[in-house]
Write an enzyme that holds these catalytic residues in place. Structure first.
Site, PDB file in Angstrom:
ATOM      1  N   ASP A 135      51.362  55.042  19.511  1.00 36.15           N
ATOM      2  CA  ASP A 135      50.174  54.535  20.212  1.00 36.15           C
ATOM      3  C   ASP A 135      49.400  55.676  20.877  1.00 36.15           C
ATOM      4  OD1 ASP A 135      50.866  51.392  20.214  1.00 36.15           O
ATOM      5  OD2 ASP A 135      52.668  52.561  20.649  1.00 36.15           O
TER       6      ASP A 135
ATOM      7  N   GLU B  41      39.448  51.203  20.592  1.00 34.37           N
ATOM      8  CA  GLU B  41      39.455  50.647  19.242  1.00 34.37           C
ATOM      9  C   GLU B  41      39.049  49.178  19.287  1.00 34.37           C
ATOM     10  OE1 GLU B  41      42.136  51.775  15.663  1.00 34.37           O
ATOM     11  OE2 GLU B  41      43.179  50.225  16.811  1.00 34.37           O
TER      12      GLU B  41
ATOM     13  N   ASP C  26      44.165  53.076  22.830  1.00 34.33           N
ATOM     14  CA  ASP C  26      44.693  52.189  21.794  1.00 34.33           C
ATOM     15  C   ASP C  26      45.319  51.013  22.534  1.00 34.33           C
ATOM     16  OD1 ASP C  26      45.517  51.209  19.287  1.00 34.33           O
ATOM     17  OD2 ASP C  26      47.473  52.156  19.523  1.00 34.33           O
TER      18      ASP C  26
END
EC number: 3.1.21.10
Length: 164
Positions: free
Chosen positions: A140, A67, A7
């Site tokens: 996160d 991502e 992330d």
């Protein structure tokens, strides 16, 4: 298959590694790389790069998932997150690890069964999927595990259709 989920972020970059053996997923390790506020951006990016390289070396993932960048209203945030993504993609490419990218809605669909799931729903599904007593922190890190779980679920289909 051992999958590293990332992330991206410059203040905090979440990471999580899951291993899939048949249909069973298990947590290998999870955490977050952080950089101090006020640190010059080039130094932050270098610190993230070095930290990610150490994680890759220690945990030896077979594959990675990052991502995709979500363009919100804050252009500056999108730019700095894009820089962090670039650092992650570079570290993974240098290590020879295949990288897959997923939209946030695809991650939510794969993990929670609903592309509009909220953060709390996602964190609870990560916890349940991996059989954890508590939700990984910081947020996160839990997000990175969701990305890794998404890839662990999706990779067999991608391989079956020859997508690399």
């Amino acid at each position: 298959m051992r999958a590293l989920g990332i992330d991206p972020g410059t203040a905090t970059m979440g990471w999580g590694v899951v291993e899939r053996d048949g249909g069973v997923l298990r947590l290998v390790d999870v955490g977050a790389l952080t950089t101090p506020a006020g640190m010059p951006q080039p130094e932050r990016l270098l610190q993230l790069y070095n930290g990610l390289r150490a994680i890759i070396e220690r945990l030896q993932p077979d594959t990675a998932a990052v991502e995709e960048l979500f363009f919100g209203k804050n252009v500056n945030t999108a730019l700095t997150v894009g820089q962090a993504r670039g650092v992650a993609l570079l570290a993974l490419a240098q290590a020879g690890i295949p990288v897959y990218e997923y939209k946030p809605t695809a991650v939510k669909q794969a993990v929670a069964g609903y592309g509009g799931a909220d953060k709390r729903q996602m964190q609870e599904m990560v916890r349940l999927t991996l059989g954890l007593a508590t939700v990984p922190r910081p947020d996160d890190a839990a997000d990175a595990l969701a990305i890794a779980i998404c890839h662990a679920y999706t990779a067999p289909t991608l391989q079956r259709f020859g997508v690399s």
